[in-house]
Scaffold this active site. Structure first.
Site, short mmCIF file in Angstrom:
data_model
loop_
_atom_site.label_atom_id
_atom_site.label_comp_id
_atom_site.label_asym_id
_atom_site.label_seq_id
_atom_site.Cartn_x
_atom_site.Cartn_y
_atom_site.Cartn_z
N GLU A 114 6.45 -10.35 -2.82
CA GLU A 114 6.79 -8.79 -2.13
C GLU A 114 5.35 -7.82 -3.29
O GLU A 114 5.98 -7.96 -4.34
CB GLU A 114 7.80 -8.21 -2.10
CG GLU A 114 8.76 -8.87 -1.30
CD GLU A 114 10.21 -9.07 -1.29
OE1 GLU A 114 10.17 -7.59 -2.33
OE2 GLU A 114 11.21 -9.22 -0.73
N LYS A 116 4.52 -4.69 -5.07
CA LYS A 116 5.45 -3.89 -5.72
C LYS A 116 4.50 -2.68 -5.88
O LYS A 116 4.27 -2.27 -6.04
CB LYS A 116 5.82 -4.05 -7.38
CG LYS A 116 6.62 -3.21 -7.97
CD LYS A 116 7.13 -3.85 -8.60
CE LYS A 116 8.12 -2.88 -10.40
NZ LYS A 116 7.65 -1.39 -10.52
N ASP A 118 3.90 1.36 -5.99
CA ASP A 118 4.92 2.90 -6.53
C ASP A 118 5.33 3.83 -5.91
O ASP A 118 4.01 4.82 -5.65
CB ASP A 118 3.69 2.65 -8.21
CG ASP A 118 3.47 2.97 -9.17
OD1 ASP A 118 4.88 3.37 -9.37
OD2 ASP A 118 2.66 4.01 -10.05
N TYR A 229 13.19 -3.95 1.34
CA TYR A 229 13.32 -4.60 1.07
C TYR A 229 14.23 -5.05 0.58
O TYR A 229 14.13 -6.67 -0.09
CB TYR A 229 12.24 -5.49 -0.26
CG TYR A 229 12.41 -3.90 -1.72
CD1 TYR A 229 13.43 -4.03 -1.97
CD2 TYR A 229 11.84 -2.92 -1.39
CE1 TYR A 229 14.01 -3.08 -3.20
CE2 TYR A 229 11.76 -1.91 -2.95
CZ TYR A 229 13.05 -2.00 -3.29
OH TYR A 229 12.92 -1.13 -3.97
N LYS A 317 3.37 -7.61 -14.30
CA LYS A 317 2.51 -6.15 -13.43
C LYS A 317 1.20 -6.54 -13.66
O LYS A 317 0.83 -6.90 -14.18
CB LYS A 317 3.27 -5.12 -14.23
CG LYS A 317 4.12 -4.86 -14.68
CD LYS A 317 4.54 -3.75 -13.49
CE LYS A 317 5.82 -2.42 -13.53
NZ LYS A 317 5.51 -1.78 -14.52
N CYS A 411 -25.89 29.42 -12.22
CA CYS A 411 -26.11 28.07 -11.16
C CYS A 411 -26.99 28.10 -12.41
O CYS A 411 -27.35 27.77 -12.92
CB CYS A 411 -26.18 28.04 -10.12
SG CYS A 411 -26.77 26.34 -8.86
N CYS A 414 -29.77 26.77 -9.18
CA CYS A 414 -30.89 27.93 -9.60
C CYS A 414 -31.20 28.83 -10.30
O CYS A 414 -32.44 29.51 -10.28
CB CYS A 414 -30.50 27.98 -8.22
SG CYS A 414 -29.13 29.21 -7.50
N CYS A 428 -22.03 29.03 -6.54
CA CYS A 428 -22.85 30.01 -6.77
C CYS A 428 -22.56 30.35 -5.40
O CYS A 428 -22.71 29.51 -4.28
CB CYS A 428 -23.73 28.59 -7.25
SG CYS A 428 -25.81 29.01 -6.13
N CYS A 433 -29.78 27.76 -3.09
CA CYS A 433 -29.73 26.82 -3.88
C CYS A 433 -30.20 24.70 -4.11
O CYS A 433 -29.86 24.41 -3.05
CB CYS A 433 -28.16 27.09 -4.38
SG CYS A 433 -27.51 26.11 -6.00
S1 IVH Z 1 13.79 -5.24 -6.03
C1 IVH Z 1 16.94 -6.37 -7.69
N1 IVH Z 1 11.21 -5.29 -4.79
O1 IVH Z 1 10.77 -1.79 -8.74
C2 IVH Z 1 15.99 -5.78 -7.46
N2 IVH Z 1 11.83 -3.85 -6.14
O2 IVH Z 1 12.21 -1.90 -11.34
C3 IVH Z 1 16.13 -4.58 -7.25
N3 IVH Z 1 10.02 -1.50 -6.42
O3 IVH Z 1 13.75 0.19 -8.70
C4 IVH Z 1 14.53 -4.09 -7.49
N4 IVH Z 1 9.10 -2.98 -4.79
O4 IVH Z 1 11.57 0.70 -7.53
C5 IVH Z 1 12.59 -5.03 -5.27
N5 IVH Z 1 9.89 -5.29 -3.75
C6 IVH Z 1 9.83 -4.70 -4.77
C7 IVH Z 1 9.45 -3.57 -5.25
C8 IVH Z 1 11.06 -2.89 -5.95
C9 IVH Z 1 9.24 -1.54 -5.83
C10 IVH Z 1 10.64 -0.86 -7.25
C11 IVH Z 1 11.51 -0.43 -6.97
C12 IVH Z 1 12.45 -0.63 -8.38
C13 IVH Z 1 11.56 -1.11 -9.21
C14 IVH Z 1 12.48 -2.32 -10.43
#
Ligand code: IVH
Length: 669
Positions: A114, A116, A118, A229, A317, A411, A414, A428, A433
């Protein structure tokens, strides 16, 4: 009353259904106008029975409710764990080995992958299928109660139903990530800067700031969204795999990221991790990695957790998007509207998969607030397709040679005097200009505007220097010979540009309006205007009042439009554009505006709507309504006991409709 209550129920169900089509499935079945009509009807009925009926579950509550003094802290039923991180392919392979070691088995293990996101992790608690409480993650055991704010997210269902196969537990916790898309983030920041407020550093902070508003009506105005999720509180019996969880979430009406995938080997996971990293910059939201989860819930249970992270999942990451570099110098750019923008020239660095060498510093106030100096070591960030930003200076790295930045008094293009009105920006105000003219033309030819291919900044600069153009209209009078006098232009390239200019003469009206570069009129506003006005002429002559009628247009925009068209130099340019054969194409015809160009007069009582409703419907479908009959009237709709207007219409030979004819015309019958 009984009938009204039934209708209220019906409307709520209908709107919830259309919310799902629109916000979750991205596949609406009705027009915005029809949706608004349902919503208005419901609002009207709920108002009539205020205090007598429960509205907490109603889709009308998506707009927010009274401000709170503070958020309450509440416990999660099941703790919200966090994830261990992996930063390289090796660490992902190590994750796989750990699983084998722990299970003492080399059997195959399948995974779910999945993106992740932010954003902000939240826990949505459903009691007997009703959304009761929404909490932020907090410390994992307890979080802040942001229920009212989460209720404003259209893609969070207020009610979920049991569906075949899986019994709904009394208490169900749905986990997801609330986020703000990168476009919405940019718009929000632009707005904040123009209102003199500090911009958010990144979409994540913007989402957090929006979700943690004590006044939920502010949250309602921020286009937050959520991808879910996980579901806690559902017994193992119900779901045997994470994949099944995701599918059920979707069937319950939650949004699940479309980029989730299954894999049967860790190598597949690693390939997808790199694929996502490559696609990261094209996604409309920010992701900072990919989560790999063991698919089987039985295996998940066997693997368990260490400390607060499960052994069965890992966050892979991406390369960090924050890096440090040095501000080597600061240039000042002059924009289309004369605003002076300081831009940092950075020692080039890689961040979020791209090379960064410049970053806007917005304005003098921002520089002062962040205390940025020339020569400073700074933290810069870039993620997704967000413009690189200077987050802050690393003050400990200063050696005393850093210099403070001062906005020039004149400016840089000009030499005219720079003014600072009651806003953060220095400007300006010289209309001639060259930098402003260059930006105006660049904007005019850009994609989304007139979309003229092959006219880059350098070519425009040269044309301005040679004085073969002075404004956008001049482009349409250029000949191949004019272009051949410029550097690096040959027969072929000159001919191509002339053709490109020529073929831009019939733009959609909205793009033409946008191309003009009227202050406060961006692409969205241009579209609203083009839907309302059938041609340039009616827009150019529209009064402030006439503009204010357009849905989505406020006073600042209306005044800016009037000011633009009342300026003689702009009128001249528009005339020259029209003379050159520019013919913007009306966008009011077709499906979305079935009554485009039709004018109506209503007389007598209507059975199905009030006069105001009827007017709204006609206007939403592109037509117009007036109160008196004239030769210009297209149709007279005659209701119960019509008056003299009907007589007049008959005399003038104007088409007369019954209410039932009208219903047919608007597709209600
Ligand atoms: S699973 C045990 N799935 O990542 C399950 N987390 O450090 C823990 N996050 O606090 C979370 N997308 O904010 C999971 N597809 C995803 C995610 C996800 C983003 C974030 C979430 C969590 C942090 C885990």
């Amino acid at each position: 009353m009984e009938q009204d209550l039934l209708r209220i129920d019906e409307l709520r169900t209908l709107i919830a259904y259309h919310n799902r089509r629109y916000y979750q499935l991205d596949d609406p079945e009705i027009s915005d106008a029809e949706y608004d009509r349902l919503m208005n009807e419901l609002l009207g009925l709920e108002k009539r029975y205020a205090g007598q009926i429960d509205i907490s579950d109603s889709p009308t509550q998506r707009v927010g409710s009274e401000p709170l003094d503070k958020f309450e802290t509440k416990y999660h039923h099941t703790p919200m764990l966090s994830l261990a991180n992996a930063f390289s392919d090796e660490e992902i392979i190590e994750f796989r080995h750990r699983i084998s070691r722990f299970l003492a088995s080399n059997d195959e293990v399948s995974f779910v992958m999945e993106p992740k996101l932010d954003g902000i992790a939240v826990n949505l608690i459903y009691e007997n299928g009703r959304f009761e409480t929404g909490l932020t993650r907090g410390d994992g055991s307890a979080g802040e109660d942001v229920t009212r704010n989460l209720r404003t997210l259209h893609s969070i269902p207020f009610k979920i139903d049991h569906f075949s196969g899986i019994a709904l537990p009394d208490t169900l916790e749905i986990r997801g990530e609330v986020y703000l898309g990168t476009d919405a983030f940019k718009i929000l920041n632009k707005q904040r800067i123009s209102e003199g407020m500090p911009p958010f550093a990144n979409p994540r902070n913007a989402a957090a700031g929006s979700l943690r508003q004590l006044d939920s009506s502010i949250t309602a105005r921020r286009p937050l969204d959520i991808y879910c999720y996980a579901a806690a509180g559902v017994d193992g019996e119900g779901f045997s795999t994470q994949w099944a969880v995701l599918q059920s979430l979707q069937r319950w009406g939650f949004r699940v990221n479309p980029l989730v995938r299954r894999a049967s080997t860790i190598d597949e996971c690693i390939r997808y991790y790199h694929e996502l990293e490559a696609r990261r910059k094209d996604l409309p939201y920010e992701i900072d990695g990919m989560v790999i989860k063991v698919d089987s819930r039985a295996l998940q249970n066997r693997l368990g957790a260490v400390a607060r992270s499960p052994r069965w999942a890992i966050a892979c990451k991406f390369a960090p998007s924050q890096v440090t570099t040095v501000i080597e110098s600061i240039d000042v750019q002059v924009g289309r509207t004369g605003v002076l923008t300081p831009v940092a020239n950075l020692r080039p660095v890689q961040a979020g998969g791209v090379m960064i060498s410049h970053a806007t510093l917005h304005n003098q106030d921002e520089i002062e607030k962040k205390d940025l100096r020339i020569g400073d070591t700074v933290i810069v960030q870039r993620a997704g397709d967000v413009i690189p930003q200077v987050v802050k200076a690393v003050a400990s790295k200063r050696n005393g040679s850093e210099k403070e930045f001062v906005m020039p008094a004149t400016c840089p293009s000009c030499g005219a005097v720079v003014v600072k009105l009651d806003e953060a920006a220095h400007r300006c105000i010289n209309m001639d200009c060259p930098a402003q003219i260059k930006e105006t033309i660049k904007h005019f030819v850009s994609r989304g505007a007139m979309d003229i291919d092959g006219l880059g900044e350098k070519a425009i600069m040269q044309m301005l220097e040679r004085q073969i153009i002075r404004n956008p209209a001049d482009l349409y009078y250029l000949t191949q010979d004019d272009l051949l006098t410029l550097e690096r232009f040959a027969e072929k390239s000159a001919a191509n540009i002339v053709t490109a200019i020529d073929s831009s003469k019939t733009p959609p009206l909205s793009k033409f309006i946008y191309a003009l570069g009227i202050r406060h009129v961006g692409e969205d506003t241009s579209r609203l205007l083009a839907q309302h006005f059938s041609d340039m002429e009616s827009l150019m002559t529209a009064s402030r009042e006439a503009l204010l009628i357009v849905k989505g247009i406020g006073e600042i925009v209306a005044e800016s439009i009037v000011a633009f068209f009342s300026q003689a130099s702009n009128q001249l340019i528009l005339r020259r554009l029209m003379d050159a054969g520019i013919r913007p194409q009306s966008e009011r015809t077709g499906f979305s505006a079935p009554l485009a160009g039709m004018s109506f007069v209503f007389t007598g009582g209507l059975a199905h709507f009030s006069r105001n409703e009827a007017k709204d419907i006609v206007e939403a479908k592109g037509g117009s309504v007036s109160s008196s009959v004239s030769k210009a009237t297209g149709y007279v709709v005659a209701g119960d006991s019509p008056g003299s207007k009907l007589e007049k219409a008959k005399k003038l030979g104007i088409a007369i409709l019954t209410e039932s004819d009208f219903l047919k015309m608007i597709g209600r019958k």
